[in-house]
Design a protein around this motif. Structure first.
Motif, PDB file in Angstrom:
ATOM      1  N   ARG A   1       0.827  -1.209   0.000  1.00  0.00           N
ATOM      2  CA  ARG A   1       0.000   0.000   0.000  1.00  0.00           C
ATOM      3  C   ARG A   1       0.863   1.261   0.000  1.00  0.00           C
ATOM      4  O   ARG A   1       0.578   2.219  -0.722  1.00  0.00           O
ATOM      5  N   LYS A   2       1.903   1.246   0.815  1.00  0.00           N
ATOM      6  CA  LYS A   2       2.754   2.437   0.913  1.00  0.00           C
ATOM      7  C   LYS A   2       3.409   2.747  -0.415  1.00  0.00           C
ATOM      8  O   LYS A   2       3.380   3.892  -0.893  1.00  0.00           O
ATOM      9  N   ALA A   3       4.019   1.734  -1.029  1.00  0.00           N
ATOM     10  CA  ALA A   3       4.708   1.961  -2.294  1.00  0.00           C
ATOM     11  C   ALA A   3       3.731   2.429  -3.370  1.00  0.00           C
ATOM     12  O   ALA A   3       4.018   3.355  -4.141  1.00  0.00           O
ATOM     13  N   PHE A   4       2.560   1.802  -3.400  1.00  0.00           N
ATOM     14  CA  PHE A   4       1.586   2.148  -4.430  1.00  0.00           C
ATOM     15  C   PHE A   4       1.035   3.562  -4.226  1.00  0.00           C
ATOM     16  O   PHE A   4       1.029   4.376  -5.160  1.00  0.00           O
ATOM     17  N   LEU A   5       0.560   3.869  -3.016  1.00  0.00           N
ATOM     18  CA  LEU A   5      -0.020   5.194  -2.770  1.00  0.00           C
ATOM     19  C   LEU A   5       1.033   6.294  -2.842  1.00  0.00           C
ATOM     20  O   LEU A   5       0.735   7.412  -3.283  1.00  0.00           O
ATOM     21  N   ASP A   6       2.241   5.994  -2.434  1.00  0.00           N
ATOM     22  CA  ASP A   6       3.328   6.963  -2.607  1.00  0.00           C
ATOM     23  C   ASP A   6       3.537   7.254  -4.091  1.00  0.00           C
ATOM     24  O   ASP A   6       3.745   8.407  -4.493  1.00  0.00           O
ATOM     25  N   GLY A   7       3.498   6.193  -4.903  1.00  0.00           N
ATOM     26  CA  GLY A   7       3.660   6.376  -6.344  1.00  0.00           C
ATOM     27  C   GLY A   7       2.553   7.222  -6.943  1.00  0.00           C
ATOM     28  O   GLY A   7       2.801   8.080  -7.794  1.00  0.00           O
ATOM     29  N   VAL A   8       1.320   7.001  -6.485  1.00  0.00           N
ATOM     30  CA  VAL A   8       0.201   7.822  -6.955  1.00  0.00           C
ATOM     31  C   VAL A   8       0.433   9.287  -6.563  1.00  0.00           C
ATOM     32  O   VAL A   8       0.279  10.188  -7.398  1.00  0.00           O
ATOM     33  N   SER A   9       0.802   9.519  -5.322  1.00  0.00           N
ATOM     34  CA  SER A   9       1.016  10.893  -4.830  1.00  0.00           C
ATOM     35  C   SER A   9       2.145  11.591  -5.578  1.00  0.00           C
ATOM     36  O   SER A   9       2.093  12.803  -5.810  1.00  0.00           O
ATOM     37  N   ARG A  10       3.174  10.840  -5.950  1.00  0.00           N
ATOM     38  CA  ARG A  10       4.336  11.430  -6.633  1.00  0.00           C
ATOM     39  C   ARG A  10       4.138  11.526  -8.148  1.00  0.00           C
ATOM     40  O   ARG A  10       5.091  11.786  -8.874  1.00  0.00           O
ATOM     41  N   LYS A  11       2.937  11.295  -8.622  1.00  0.00           N
ATOM     42  CA  LYS A  11       2.599  11.389 -10.047  1.00  0.00           C
ATOM     43  C   LYS A  11       3.308  10.325 -10.881  1.00  0.00           C
ATOM     44  O   LYS A  11       3.576  10.526 -12.067  1.00  0.00           O
ATOM     45  N   GLU A  12       3.601   9.182 -10.255  1.00  0.00           N
ATOM     46  CA  GLU A  12       4.236   8.088 -10.982  1.00  0.00           C
ATOM     47  C   GLU A  12       3.212   7.106 -11.558  1.00  0.00           C
ATOM     48  O   GLU A  12       3.570   6.210 -12.328  1.00  0.00           O
ATOM     49  N   ALA A  13       1.980   7.261 -11.179  1.00  0.00           N
ATOM     50  CA  ALA A  13       0.938   6.338 -11.635  1.00  0.00           C
ATOM     51  C   ALA A  13       0.529   6.615 -13.073  1.00  0.00           C
ATOM     52  O   ALA A  13       0.572   7.749 -13.554  1.00  0.00           O
ATOM     53  N   LYS A  14       0.128   5.538 -13.747  1.00  0.00           N
ATOM     54  CA  LYS A  14      -0.443   5.635 -15.077  1.00  0.00           C
ATOM     55  C   LYS A  14      -1.835   5.009 -15.045  1.00  0.00           C
ATOM     56  O   LYS A  14      -2.144   4.194 -14.170  1.00  0.00           O
ATOM     57  N   VAL A  15      -2.645   5.397 -16.012  1.00  0.00           N
ATOM     58  CA  VAL A  15      -4.030   4.921 -16.060  1.00  0.00           C
ATOM     59  C   VAL A  15      -4.321   4.393 -17.452  1.00  0.00           C
ATOM     60  O   VAL A  15      -3.953   5.015 -18.458  1.00  0.00           O
ATOM     61  N   VAL A  16      -4.972   3.253 -17.512  1.00  0.00           N
ATOM     62  CA  VAL A  16      -5.411   2.706 -18.789  1.00  0.00           C
ATOM     63  C   VAL A  16      -6.812   2.144 -18.602  1.00  0.00           C
ATOM     64  O   VAL A  16      -7.125   1.531 -17.581  1.00  0.00           O
ATOM     65  N   GLY A  17      -7.681   2.380 -19.585  1.00  0.00           N
ATOM     66  CA  GLY A  17      -9.030   1.869 -19.451  1.00  0.00           C
ATOM     67  C   GLY A  17      -9.960   2.338 -20.541  1.00  0.00           C
ATOM     68  O   GLY A  17      -9.616   3.190 -21.362  1.00  0.00           O
ATOM     69  N   THR A  18     -11.151   1.775 -20.517  1.00  0.00           N
ATOM     70  CA  THR A  18     -12.198   2.150 -21.466  1.00  0.00           C
ATOM     71  C   THR A  18     -13.526   2.225 -20.714  1.00  0.00           C
ATOM     72  O   THR A  18     -13.638   1.786 -19.573  1.00  0.00           O
ATOM     73  N   GLU A  19     -14.510   2.759 -21.379  1.00  0.00           N
ATOM     74  CA  GLU A  19     -15.850   2.794 -20.815  1.00  0.00           C
ATOM     75  C   GLU A  19     -16.464   1.390 -20.866  1.00  0.00           C
ATOM     76  O   GLU A  19     -16.161   0.610 -21.770  1.00  0.00           O
TER      77      GLU A  19
END
Length: 324
Positions: free
Chosen positions: A221-239
């Motif tokens: 959780r820490k590594a993932f949420l830290d990554g989101v906060s630091r703008k390291e996350a990417k998003v992929v998806g469709t409707e």
């Protein structure tokens, strides 16, 4: 990070992403709010897909707490709070105990008549209270139907600017949303250059994984949420496909009916704000036209003729009155 590579509108290849990233569907609902499925079914589907999941029920945490007991499923504790104005706010926590404390102190005492009702706190108050904890705060579907997204006519430009600055970021792909609104949300994410997330907003397990957030990090959780906060996350998806949306809306129907009085009140309030907004915009356009010197001359000419016509018709009446 290159903004252009952070958001991809395509079906996620979960098998490929899982090999090198921590992948999470960050927006999902259980039967504890307006979802169709039990936590056990949600956990089983997450196992099958090999992804993490955040149960973010409306004003409720029972689903997230129960999911935390499934040790073999990677989960992120979260909640989707419905503000007094009607706008939704996603709050994610590093620790399940912090989610419990936030709910106990900052949500439950202000609950409405049903779990789907607005709580008594406004958006700014919710944001300030969430900041007491180690959390990540996201505005889901910022552009969406009516008042549920933060980018709506209930807020002035100044208010919206302040509220967006108080959160960590925005959800840029929501599978329950329409494509045009997701595109506007993605553009907002680009322009803000803040944290971005994506989620299915699923209300049935068939929707899980249609939009995901992924970070190159260890599965914690820490590594993932830290990554989101630091703008390291990417998003992929469709409707979601139409059939899945029909299933989802069917799951939501019962709760929507129970919450009908609150929805009517919010729709009336929002309708008034839309009328005020459009009236103001129409007035601004008129004055912009008057600002053009040629249009201004024509305006004053027509106004002058109207004045003369009125006075021409009224003057005999005034003279007659004075003579009697």
């Amino acid at each position: 990070m290159d903004n252009l590579n952070r958001i991809q509108f395509e079906a996620p290849r979960l098998d490929v992403l899982n090999s090198d990233h921590t992948v999470v569907d960050l927006h999902f609902h259980s039967h504890f709010s307006d979802g169709a499925d039990s936590v056990a079914d949600i956990a089983q589907r997450a196992r099958q897909l090999g992804i993490g999941i955040a149960i973010t029920d409306h004003n409720a945490i029972d689903g997230a707490v129960e999911l935390d007991n499934h040790a073999d499923v990677f989960s992120v504790p979260g909640i989707e709070v419905t503000s007094r104005e009607g706008a939704h706010i996603l709050v994610y926590f590093y620790r399940i105990d912090d989610l419990k404390a936030f709910y106990s102190d900052d949500v439950r005492p202000y609950m409405g008549t049903t779990v789907m009702s607005s709580i008594e706190l406004d958006v700014e108050s919710i944001l300030r209270r969430a900041r007491k904890y180690n959390s990540v705060v996201i505005f889901p579907h910022p552009y969406s139907a009516a008042f549920t997204g933060i980018c709506n006519h209930s807020f002035s430009d100044l208010q919206l600017h302040r509220l967006l600055a108080m959160a960590d970021g925005v959800e840029v792909i929501n599978s329950e949303n329409l494509k045009r609104w997701n595109l506007k949300s993605a553009l907002l994410g680009f322009n803000l250059d803040r944290a971005i997330t994506g989620g299915s907003d699923g209300h049935s397990v068939q929707q899980m994984g249609s939009s995901v957030t992924y970070v190159t990090c260890e599965r914690s959780r820490k590594a993932f949420l830290d990554g989101v906060s630091r703008k390291e996350a990417k998003v992929v998806g469709t409707e979601s496909k139409l059939f899945n949306k029909i299933q989802s809306n069917s799951a939501k129907l019962k709760n929507s009916l129970n919450n009908y009085p609150d929805l009517v009140e919010k729709n009336i309030r929002y309708g008034k704000s839309v009328v005020r907004f459009r009236t103001r915009r129409a007035a601004e356009k008129v004055w912009q036209l008057i600002g053009d010197k040629h249009v201004r001359k024509a305006f004053y000419f027509v106004a002058g003729l109207t004045f003369l016509k009125i006075n021409y018709n009224v003057l005999p009446l005034i003279m007659f009155s004075l003579s009697t």
